[in-house]
Design an enzyme around this catalytic site. Structure first.
Site, PDB file in Angstrom:
ATOM      1  N   THR A  40       0.959  -1.212   0.076  1.00 40.55           N
ATOM      2  CA  THR A  40      -0.052  -0.187   0.521  1.00 40.55           C
ATOM      3  C   THR A  40       1.336   1.455   0.385  1.00 40.55           C
ATOM      4  OG1 THR A  40      -1.849  -1.068   1.343  1.00 40.55           O
ATOM      5  CG2 THR A  40      -1.842   1.647   0.389  1.00 40.55           C
ATOM      6  N   TRP A  42       1.380  -9.967   3.122  1.00 41.18           N
ATOM      7  CA  TRP A  42       0.764  -9.213   1.505  1.00 41.18           C
ATOM      8  C   TRP A  42       1.842 -10.164   0.434  1.00 41.18           C
ATOM      9  CZ3 TRP A  42      -0.780  -7.811   6.098  1.00 41.18           C
ATOM     10  CH2 TRP A  42      -2.356  -6.420   6.589  1.00 41.18           C
ATOM     11  N   ASN A  65      -3.076 -12.085   3.272  1.00 39.23           N
ATOM     12  CA  ASN A  65      -3.717 -11.003   2.938  1.00 39.23           C
ATOM     13  C   ASN A  65      -4.296 -10.442   1.655  1.00 39.23           C
ATOM     14  OD1 ASN A  65      -4.969  -7.930   4.223  1.00 39.23           O
ATOM     15  ND2 ASN A  65      -3.390  -7.479   2.428  1.00 39.23           N
ATOM     16  N   GLU A  66      -5.810 -10.874   0.753  1.00 40.08           N
ATOM     17  CA  GLU A  66      -6.557 -10.576  -0.213  1.00 40.08           C
ATOM     18  C   GLU A  66      -6.373 -11.478  -1.647  1.00 40.08           C
ATOM     19  OE1 GLU A  66      -7.428  -6.345   1.355  1.00 40.08           O
ATOM     20  OE2 GLU A  66      -6.744  -6.069   0.289  1.00 40.08           O
ATOM     21  N   GLU A 113      -9.756  -6.816   8.702  1.00 41.65           N
ATOM     22  CA  GLU A 113      -9.415  -5.721   7.629  1.00 41.65           C
ATOM     23  C   GLU A 113     -10.866  -5.397   7.083  1.00 41.65           C
ATOM     24  OE1 GLU A 113      -6.952  -3.701   3.876  1.00 41.65           O
ATOM     25  OE2 GLU A 113      -5.931  -5.399   5.195  1.00 41.65           O
TER      26      GLU A 113
END
Length: 683
Positions: A80, A122, A164-165, A251
């Site tokens: 990010t 991530w 994550n995602e 999250e």
């Protein structure tokens, strides 16, 4: 008082704090540290301000007082805002002290020994699994990091996620569970799969048909269930309850300003339980130890810590939203399910009780009408007094008195657009500090030799730089005299975000006319660049900057480039002739625009000096003090400095030394003479 008359007459809603069969364990509220290098500047804060910031987030009954913390497992890739250095850049590498994540975790746990620690990756280094994240390599990578936390830093994780995602792999969940168990981490809960799109719960149907995977995954994890986003479906909630698997929101996001962020945070925590049965909710993110030019540098963090050189920081209203939960609950309490509800007049309440018989009720009345709440308190719960804390747009987290339990009942008027915490617990306070220094711009002129002490004692990170991708670390100079800075990630990562090149930034986005210079050493085949007027580093998913680059290759090739951010697909429609109409002066298409180029003598293995000068629209580059390229260009008028490593054919690992930013036509300044951050304690 027997009712805080803070609202007008309205409806009366009655709830009862009686135990029931649907009551569930409270697994905490908290925030993410990571998902980008969210606290990279926090490490550089002087004391006492650095400790104050940590106290405000983690100390019990002082500030936010979060009960759980989720960190990013550092993986060298952008996640990010930026990247955090891995403990294993290569398969044969291992370093327990690299970066700052372990330090933040240790400081948080030192302040609150009962804090629950959670983690997920991530990004990951490129050597993992031959490019496949869902692999035994990645399971071993997790285990090696957890061993360093436990054996070197005395930290034990309570839970960990698969990734994550980034999709679903039941086979990896089984692989990771087996690896954790074999390594002695059998008590660490595994949550999956922590995705955010509308189909984020679809994997549960697969899980029900796969007993081995269902046994491996302890917790159903998902992201973004607040507001109009997808909540846990009834079928998922029913199955999870039947097999004893909690649902966690690992999250969520409340991207708002001021008091609207505070009340939104409480609304989010309440809604996650009411709509999805989530017993743990973690919001992104905690401390904004980032530069303002980075994405999400203000909303939604609790504390803005943008200025380690001055020691200045700001507490946002958001922090007191966490406090309305954090100072009135503890891990292991229980949701009193039948007392958790949406209010008839608008808003919501959640009630919890402790094993010892204390209770807390947290209410929010966002966009609600005035209304009265009556709470019936069974005899098996504490009989008061009940403390009352309130937040509204005018005042945040204020103690407004006590309620007396009469005939097993308390009543209170709830005003619109307010947050209330009612509790039989004691000791709450609105923490804060009076000695916060004034804000000040980044020191100018500035010089950093990157040679100032033991690299390990700083997590191998220099002061004030923020890596956007890759890892720029303090390493021994090739001549054996002191240390220099080096980009050490040797290959593209398994990145969470669309990848570009490794770079790091430093300075002030308001800089306009200045000179920046750095010494660089390249090996054969490598490239590096000096960045100037950096005014953008991506939107949070993708990190192509907006800036100028003076790039040098080891073969002597030099280029001056305008980098204009991520290409905009809307500007690239049409045929080639139409795209050609996007001129160099326009730059609407983003990408990289070559401004000028030249060829100098090849000098691999030798230090060379790169210099960029900005004077209005005039840009000049110098190589070893001699003018090389010059032009007039108007795209970028102000911005920070930075260093970049090339990526062709693979990631370059150049060395940098003696970074100087100064006024035009002036002598070089001395090295940084301001307040120094203390070394990480305990090393």
């Amino acid at each position: 008082m027997r009712g805080g008359a803070v609202g007008g007459e309205g409806s009366i809603q009655v709830v009862e704090l009686r135990e029931g069969p649907r009551d569930r364990r409270f697994d905490g509220i908290g925030a993410v540290n990571g998902g980008g290098a969210t606290s990279v500047l926090l490490k550089d804060y002087p004391e006492p301000q650095r400790g104050q910031i940590l106290d405000l987030v983690f100390a019990p009954k002082f500030g936010a007082s979060v009960s759980t913390m989720l960190v990013e497992v550092p993986g060298d890739g952008n996640a990010t805002q930026g990247s955090m250095p891995s403990h294993m850049h290569t398969r044969g590498d291992l370093d327990a002290y690299r970066g700052y994540t372990w330090w933040v975790m240790r400081e948080a746990k030192r302040r609150n020994p009962t804090l629950s620690l959670d983690a997920a990756a991530w990004s990951a280094p490129g050597w993992i699994g031959g490019g496949e994240f869902w692999s035994q390599d990645m399971a071993d990578y997790y285990v090696s990091w957890m061993r360093l936390l436990r054996d070197v830093h005395g930290l034990d994780l309570d839970a960990i996620g698969c990734r994550n995602e980034k999709g679903v792999s039941l086979d990896f969940a089984k692989l990771l569970r087996a690896s954790l168990d074999e390594a002695g981490f059998g008590s660490v809960l595994l949550h999956a799969f922590d995705n955010w799109p509308d189909d984020k719960f679809d994997f549960v149907a697969q899980l029900r048909r796969n007993p081995e995977a269902a046994k491996a995954i302890d917790v159903i994890g998902a992201h973004v269930m607040y507001g109009n986003d997808v909540h846990a479906p009834d079928a998922v909630r029913a199955w999870a309850e039947a097999v004893g698997k909690p649902i966690w929101n690992t999250e969520d996001h409340v991207y708002r300003s001021g008091f609207d962020c505070l009340i939104g945070i409480v609304e989010c925590f309440n809604e996650n339980y009411l709509r999805s049965g989530a017993t743990k909710t973690v919001l992104w993110y905690d401390i904004a130890g980032v530069y303002p030019v980075e994405p999400y540098a203000q909303d939604p963090a609790m504390i803005l810590a943008h200025e380690p050189w001055s020691g200045h920081y700001e507490v946002r209203e958001a922090l007191w939203g966490y406090a309305h939960y954090g100072q009135f609950t503890e891990l292991g309490w229980t949701y009193v399910d039948q007392a958790c509800t949406f209010l008839d007049g608008g808003g919501s309440i959640v009630a919890l009780r402790s094993p010892a018989g204390d209770f807390s009720v947290i209410a929010e009345t966002k966009d609600a009408a005035p209304q009265r709440l009556r709470v019936r308190v069974p005899a098996d719960l504490a009989q008061g007094p009940v403390t009352v804390w309130r937040s509204d747009a005018a005042e945040q987290f204020q103690h407004v008195g006590f309620l007396t339990i009469e005939n097993g009942t308390i009543e209170i008027d709830l005003a619109p657009d307010s947050v209330y915490s009612l509790s039989t617990t004691t000791g709450q306070r609105k923490g804060g500090f009076a000695d916060v220094p004034d804000s000040a711009p980044f020191p100018f002129p500035y010089r950093d030799t990157f040679d100032y002490g033991d690299p390990q004692a700083r997590g191998r990170l220099p002061r004030f730089t923020a890596d956007i991708a890759g890892a720029f670390e303090l390493t021994p100079s090739p001549d054996g005299a002191g240390t220099c800075l080096r980009q050490v990630v040797p290959a593209p990562t398994l990145s969470w975000a669309p990848d570009w090149r490794p770079y790091t930034i430093i300075g002030d986005a308001a800089w306009t006319d200045y000179e920046v210079g750095v010494d660089v050493l390249l090996e054969a085949g490598q490239r590096a660049a000096l960045m100037g007027r950096v005014n953008h580093v991506g939107t949070g998913y993708g990190f192509i900057p907006k800036c100028y680059l003076f790039e040098l290759a080891a073969d002597g090739t030099c280029r001056l480039v305008s980098v204009d951010g991520k290409e905009d697909p809307a500007e690239l429609v049409g045929d080639a002739e139409q795209r050609a109409l996007i001129t160099a002066a326009d730059h609407r298409a983003g990408g990289e625009q070559l401004i000028a180029e030249a060829t100098a003598a090849a000098n691999p293995g030798r230090w060379q000096r790169l210099t960029l000068r900005f004077s209005g629209a005039r840009i000049t580059t110098l190589l070893d003090g001699e003018p090389l390229l010059g032009t007039v260009h108007t795209t970028h008028t102000a911005g920070m400095a930075g260093l970049l490593a090339g990526t062709e054919p693979s990631f370059s690992t150049p060395r940098f030394a003696n970074l100087v930013v100064k006024h035009l036509d002036t002598d070089d300044p001395t090295t940084w003479q301001g307040k120094e951050a203390p070394l990480y304690p305990g090393l």
